[in-house]
Design an enzyme around this catalytic site. Structure first.
Site, PDB file in Angstrom:
ATOM      1  N   ASP A 158      -6.278  10.208  -1.813  1.00 40.58           N
ATOM      2  CA  ASP A 158      -6.991  11.221  -1.033  1.00 40.58           C
ATOM      3  C   ASP A 158      -8.372  11.492  -1.648  1.00 40.58           C
ATOM      4  O   ASP A 158      -9.141  10.565  -1.839  1.00 40.58           O
ATOM      5  CB  ASP A 158      -6.149  12.490  -0.917  1.00 40.58           C
ATOM      6  CG  ASP A 158      -4.928  12.312  -0.021  1.00 40.58           C
ATOM      7  OD1 ASP A 158      -4.956  11.416   0.838  1.00 40.58           O
ATOM      8  OD2 ASP A 158      -3.937  13.049  -0.195  1.00 40.58           O
TER       9      ASP A 158
ATOM     10  N   ASN B 277      -8.683  -0.218   8.597  1.00 38.34           N
ATOM     11  CA  ASN B 277      -7.415   0.491   8.724  1.00 38.34           C
ATOM     12  C   ASN B 277      -6.907   0.375  10.158  1.00 38.34           C
ATOM     13  O   ASN B 277      -7.414   1.040  11.058  1.00 38.34           O
ATOM     14  CB  ASN B 277      -7.602   1.961   8.337  1.00 38.34           C
ATOM     15  CG  ASN B 277      -6.298   2.735   8.392  1.00 38.34           C
ATOM     16  OD1 ASN B 277      -5.218   2.166   8.479  1.00 38.34           O
ATOM     17  ND2 ASN B 277      -6.399   4.054   8.321  1.00 38.34           N
TER      18      ASN B 277
ATOM     19  N   ARG C  86     -13.559   5.082   0.008  1.00 41.76           N
ATOM     20  CA  ARG C  86     -13.324   5.233   1.445  1.00 41.76           C
ATOM     21  C   ARG C  86     -14.361   6.195   2.011  1.00 41.76           C
ATOM     22  O   ARG C  86     -14.600   7.269   1.451  1.00 41.76           O
ATOM     23  CB  ARG C  86     -11.921   5.773   1.695  1.00 41.76           C
ATOM     24  CG  ARG C  86     -11.696   6.247   3.135  1.00 41.76           C
ATOM     25  CD  ARG C  86     -10.285   6.660   3.386  1.00 41.76           C
ATOM     26  NE  ARG C  86     -10.209   7.757   4.346  1.00 41.76           N
ATOM     27  CZ  ARG C  86      -9.081   8.250   4.851  1.00 41.76           C
ATOM     28  NH1 ARG C  86      -7.917   7.743   4.477  1.00 41.76           N
ATOM     29  NH2 ARG C  86      -9.114   9.252   5.700  1.00 41.76           N
TER      30      ARG C  86
ATOM     31  N   CYS D 294      -6.188  13.980   8.196  1.00 39.25           N
ATOM     32  CA  CYS D 294      -5.946  12.583   8.525  1.00 39.25           C
ATOM     33  C   CYS D 294      -7.238  11.979   9.047  1.00 39.25           C
ATOM     34  O   CYS D 294      -7.975  12.613   9.813  1.00 39.25           O
ATOM     35  CB  CYS D 294      -4.846  12.482   9.577  1.00 39.25           C
ATOM     36  SG  CYS D 294      -4.722  10.860  10.364  1.00 39.25           S
TER      37      CYS D 294
ATOM     38  N   GLU E  13     -13.192   3.808   7.383  1.00 34.45           N
ATOM     39  CA  GLU E  13     -12.203   4.517   8.191  1.00 34.45           C
ATOM     40  C   GLU E  13     -12.687   4.780   9.609  1.00 34.45           C
ATOM     41  O   GLU E  13     -13.843   5.160   9.835  1.00 34.45           O
ATOM     42  CB  GLU E  13     -11.850   5.850   7.513  1.00 34.45           C
ATOM     43  CG  GLU E  13     -10.823   6.696   8.257  1.00 34.45           C
ATOM     44  CD  GLU E  13      -9.437   6.072   8.362  1.00 34.45           C
ATOM     45  OE1 GLU E  13      -9.327   4.934   8.849  1.00 34.45           O
ATOM     46  OE2 GLU E  13      -8.459   6.742   7.969  1.00 34.45           O
TER      47      GLU E  13
ATOM     48  N   GLU F  53     -11.645   9.102  -1.202  1.00 33.21           N
ATOM     49  CA  GLU F  53     -12.430   9.303   0.007  1.00 33.21           C
ATOM     50  C   GLU F  53     -13.484  10.391  -0.145  1.00 33.21           C
ATOM     51  O   GLU F  53     -13.451  11.180  -1.101  1.00 33.21           O
ATOM     52  CB  GLU F  53     -11.501   9.620   1.179  1.00 33.21           C
ATOM     53  CG  GLU F  53     -10.773  10.940   1.053  1.00 33.21           C
ATOM     54  CD  GLU F  53      -9.567  11.029   1.986  1.00 33.21           C
ATOM     55  OE1 GLU F  53      -9.483  12.023   2.720  1.00 33.21           O
ATOM     56  OE2 GLU F  53      -8.718  10.123   1.970  1.00 33.21           O
TER      57      GLU F  53
ATOM     58  N   ASP G  72      -3.424   5.280  -2.228  1.00 28.69           N
ATOM     59  CA  ASP G  72      -4.288   6.289  -1.613  1.00 28.69           C
ATOM     60  C   ASP G  72      -4.209   7.569  -2.444  1.00 28.69           C
ATOM     61  O   ASP G  72      -3.150   8.183  -2.546  1.00 28.69           O
ATOM     62  CB  ASP G  72      -3.776   6.536  -0.193  1.00 28.69           C
ATOM     63  CG  ASP G  72      -4.512   7.634   0.558  1.00 28.69           C
ATOM     64  OD1 ASP G  72      -5.464   8.199   0.011  1.00 28.69           O
ATOM     65  OD2 ASP G  72      -4.104   7.917   1.706  1.00 28.69           O
TER      66      ASP G  72
ATOM     67  N   HIS H 242      -7.873   4.028  -3.753  1.00 26.57           N
ATOM     68  CA  HIS H 242      -9.077   4.389  -3.009  1.00 26.57           C
ATOM     69  C   HIS H 242      -9.193   5.902  -2.967  1.00 26.57           C
ATOM     70  O   HIS H 242      -8.203   6.630  -2.863  1.00 26.57           O
ATOM     71  CB  HIS H 242      -9.123   3.781  -1.607  1.00 26.57           C
ATOM     72  CG  HIS H 242      -8.127   4.289  -0.622  1.00 26.57           C
ATOM     73  ND1 HIS H 242      -8.254   5.514   0.006  1.00 26.57           N
ATOM     74  CD2 HIS H 242      -7.005   3.732  -0.123  1.00 26.57           C
ATOM     75  CE1 HIS H 242      -7.244   5.675   0.850  1.00 26.57           C
ATOM     76  NE2 HIS H 242      -6.454   4.625   0.785  1.00 26.57           N
TER      77      HIS H 242
ATOM     78  N   ASP I 224      -0.323  15.541   6.451  1.00 24.18           N
ATOM     79  CA  ASP I 224      -1.349  14.885   5.638  1.00 24.18           C
ATOM     80  C   ASP I 224      -2.581  15.781   5.556  1.00 24.18           C
ATOM     81  O   ASP I 224      -3.592  15.561   6.218  1.00 24.18           O
ATOM     82  CB  ASP I 224      -1.701  13.534   6.267  1.00 24.18           C
ATOM     83  CG  ASP I 224      -2.755  12.771   5.478  1.00 24.18           C
ATOM     84  OD1 ASP I 224      -2.878  13.027   4.263  1.00 24.18           O
ATOM     85  OD2 ASP I 224      -3.452  11.928   6.074  1.00 24.18           O
TER      86      ASP I 224
ATOM     87  N   TYR J  56       0.839  -1.200   0.000  1.00 21.30           N
ATOM     88  CA  TYR J  56       0.000   0.000   0.000  1.00 21.30           C
ATOM     89  C   TYR J  56       0.871   1.246   0.000  1.00 21.30           C
ATOM     90  O   TYR J  56       1.896   1.308   0.700  1.00 21.30           O
ATOM     91  CB  TYR J  56      -0.859  -0.026   1.262  1.00 21.30           C
ATOM     92  CG  TYR J  56      -1.728   1.175   1.511  1.00 21.30           C
ATOM     93  CD1 TYR J  56      -2.880   1.404   0.770  1.00 21.30           C
ATOM     94  CD2 TYR J  56      -1.431   2.069   2.542  1.00 21.30           C
ATOM     95  CE1 TYR J  56      -3.712   2.485   1.032  1.00 21.30           C
ATOM     96  CE2 TYR J  56      -2.258   3.154   2.808  1.00 21.30           C
ATOM     97  CZ  TYR J  56      -3.391   3.362   2.053  1.00 21.30           C
ATOM     98  OH  TYR J  56      -4.207   4.424   2.313  1.00 21.30           O
TER      99      TYR J  56
END
Length: 291
Positions: A85, A205, A153, A118, A183, A110, A83, A108, A56, A41
């Protein structure tokens, strides 16, 4: 068809739940393979933190994330989940195509606003489901390999509650998401409820120092969760070790006190298959040693 996406889907069938470990760079992908993992990942936080020294907060660009993915896929055959975002607005289609070209297995995206946080920090804000549908539809339309994974996500559990997170996840699946990243759930019962309500593989996660307890693999398996993610475990350990080495050198004037805890040169060369690379470099164009 043995594409990266197909290999990720195969790994999901072989190992239940599938442990997916975060790799902050290409070298760590080699280490993960040696440890026996079947998938790796690339964390958005990891790219921001490790490659650019940034928090982040959605500050990395599409090009920066794709380049890190390309480096990892170039040295590892393990399927790589990336990821992205919130997907960089209307860039998400280009992102899908570039990640496919880079050799990634999937991504993924989100449902936070673009100025994201985060997933385990307070103050998160979500977009409406309709905006998330736009992100998913653009990603799905852009992929050329139908096995390339488009995972949705949802950060809703920590903002709107578990029932809202489940409702969002079900809507994202109806929009075409292949899998769901749940998440910041906080109990095994929440995972049981979530999995029972969502008809696609669900990812948990298990990041450190967050809202989700560090469940053991055998402890969480009965919930039906199909993927267990450890996004920054190695990076956190590496960072603590690096800080210790720097402090020792500065205070003690030498690295000798850390030597026994360091990877040896011979071990490094073994991971890199250094001897084989050196022989190939010395060979002529026809593969025979130059004289």
């Amino acid at each position: 068809m043995n594409t990266p996406g197909a290999r990720l889907r195969q790994a999901l069938e072989i190992e239940r739940p599938l442990q997916i470990v975060g790799v902050p760079n290409a070298y760590c992908a080699r280490l993960a393979a040696r440890a026996g993992f079947r998938a790796v990942y690339l964390s958005g936080a990891g790219v921001a933190n490790a490659a650019f020294g940034r928090p982040d907060l959605g500050l990395t660009t599409r090009a920066e994330v794709v380049e890190e993915a390309r480096r990892i896929a170039a040295v590892s055959s393990l399927p790589l989940l990336v990821d992205v975002d919130t997907g960089w607005g209307d860039e998400i289609g280009a992102c899908v195509r570039e990640l496919e070209d880079a050799g990634a297995a999937g991504l993924h995206v989100e449902d936070q606003v673009e100025a994201k946080r985060c997933g385990h920090r307070p103050g998160k804000q979500l977009v409406g489901p309709e905006e998330m549908f736009v992100r998913l539809e653009a990603a799905l339309a852009a992929r050329r390999d139908p096995a390339f994974v488009i995972m949705a996500r949802t950060d809703a559990a920590g903002v709107e509650g578990l029932d809202a997170a489940i409702a969002r996840a079900r809507a994202y699946v109806a929009a075409g998401a292949d899998m769901v990243f749940a998440e910041a759930l906080s109990s095994l019962e929440e995972y049981r409820r979530f999995v029972a309500a969502v008809a696609v593989p669900v990812l948990a996660n298990l990041t450190e120092f967050g809202r989700t307890p560090l469940f053991d693999r055998d402890e969480i398996a009965p919930t039906g969760v199909r993927m267990l993610l450890y996004p920054l475990s190695a990076f956190r350990a590496m960072s603590a070790a690096a800080e210790g080495v720097y402090t020792a050198i500065r205070r003690e004037g030498s690295q000798r006190s850390w030597l026994a805890r360091m990877q040896t040169r011979a071990a490094l060369y073994e991971v890199l298959d250094y001897d084989a690379a050196e022989r190939a470099q010395r060979a002529g164009p026809d593969g025979e040693p130059e004289v």
